[in-house]
Motif scaffolding. Structure first.
Motif: not given
Length: 401
Positions: A193, A196-197, A200, A217, A278, A281-282, A285-286
């Motif tokens: 994670v 990925r951040e 981004h 990712s 930001d 985006w996370a 995903h979570v």
């Protein structure tokens, strides 16, 4: 260092409900694409929900993590002799490559694919699962196939992870192995994670390799499936197994609540490659990972239980769709786009083009997928299973994928 290889499962466990979940994953991606291309995803409450159905990809990744890693864990806990490492890779290639290559050639012939699939040498990247290395090609060819590139990377690295984890955990009781490995997988998920951040916030220049489409990712998604494999094979957390066995519907109710949160409470973009903050985006995903975890848990933990949910998952038509779900995933998007270009969804359902698009595409992609399964996939799967029986004839094989 000698790499371990997947063994037959110590308890010959089978997970028949996973086929139904494959069907739901493929259908959710199909409806997501129908919603986006018809414009529904940008309108109203229904569109808010359908815009989140790309979470079917998440469910596919969790299923892969569970089914492919569980034999490793079972072998560590006293399972049968392992297959040769080369046989593991051979079986993965037989499962994925022939049907994908046939789909590439068939869809390039009609209705046509972007990205120069049939040109040389550039078209080779699609056949070699390398289109996700650049933003220029990641969604070209068969658009959803970038996920196959990630899957192939997972196949390549899973034996190495299993080797390192096996050395670290050797000599410990199954419960102790489970605790330690779950912490390890949690650490990998946090790192994933974070990467990925970073991508981004800093690295997304719009050109070149894109971390968001590469395996690192997605370690949270694969790792959750692997965590379920650890819990299943070691029989750790017996109270959790018992709770899931008693109330599988509670897991799906929680998944529905999380889906509502993603659809209405997180201000996420609708459609392809939208603008994220930001945090969103996370967050997406979570939350997708947690939804898929809740959907998969009743099919993998406490599997001796009953209830209405498991009767639905055991419904034969759903299982049959799951059997050909790989072909549906491969064929649906190019056909959906072509049908939309010709205006056919409006003829099927004039007042509900999204429904018309979904029904028409499901029928056509389902037909292509059935032919693919009977003519391409099943013959190669038979070779895969014969090879496994030749190596370990005493083991009742459990199809990994």
């Amino acid at each position: 260092m000698t790499l371990p290889t997947p063994a037959g499962q110590a308890d010959h466990a089978r997970f028949p409900h996973v086929d139904a979940l494959r069907a739901l994953a493929a259908l959710s991606v199909l409806v997501f694409h129908a919603s986006v291309y018809s414009g529904l995803s940008t309108n109203g409450a229904v569109g808010a929900v359908t815009a989140r159905l790309d979470l079917g990809v998440t469910l596919f990744f969790l299923i892969s993590g569970f089914l492919l890693y569980r034999p490793y864990v079972a072998a560590r806990c006293g399972g049968p002799a392992a297959l040769p490492l080369g046989e593991f890779y051979r079986r993965r290639l037989l499962r994925i490559v022939p049907a994908y290559w046939v789909a590439l050639l068939a869809l390039a012939a009609w209705p046509g694919l972007g990205g120069g699939v049939t040109s040389l040498p550039g078209g080779l990247r699609y056949f070699l699962f390398a289109q996700n290395l650049s933003l220029d090609t990641v969604l070209q060819g068969i658009g959803p196939a970038w996920t196959l590139c990630v899957e192939m990377s997972f196949y390549a690295t899973l034996p190495l992870y299993a080797a390192l984890a096996g050395r670290w955990l050797s000599g410990r009781a199954p419960a102790a192995q489970a605790r330690r490995e779950l912490w390890l997988l949690a650490g990998l998920a946090v790192v994933s994670v974070g990467l990925r951040e970073l991508q981004h916030a800093v690295l997304d220049t719009g050109r070149g390799p894109v971390l968001a489409f590469l395996l690192p990712s997605f370690l949270l998604w694969f790792g959750l499936g692997m965590g379920l494999a650890v819990l299943s094979a070691t029989r750790a957390a017996p109270r959790l197994h018992a709770a899931v066995a008693r109330r599988p519907g509670t897991c799906w109710l929680l998944a529905a609540a999380l889906l509502a949160l993603a659809a209405f409470g997180m201000d996420l973009p609708r459609g392809f490659l939208g603008a994220y903050t930001d945090l969103s985006w996370a967050g997406e995903h979570v939350v997708y990972a947690l939804i898929a975890l809740c959907l998969l848990a009743p099919a993998t933990l406490g599997t001796g239980g009953g209830g209405a949910l498991r009767r639905v998952l055991a419904w034969r038509p759903l299982a049959l769709v799951g059997l050909v779900s790989y072909g549906i995933y491969l064929y649906h998007l190019p056909l959906l786009i072509e049908f939309g270009r010709r205006g056919w969804p409006h003829r099927v359902a004039p007042f509900a083009p999204t429904l018309g698009s979904a029904v028409l595409t499901f029928a056509a992609a389902g037909a292509c997928a059935t032919v693919s399964y009977l003519v391409v996939e099943r013959p190669f799967l038979a070779r895969k299973r014969r090879a496994r029986a030749a190596v370990s004839p005493a083991v009742s094989p459990v199809p990994a994928d």
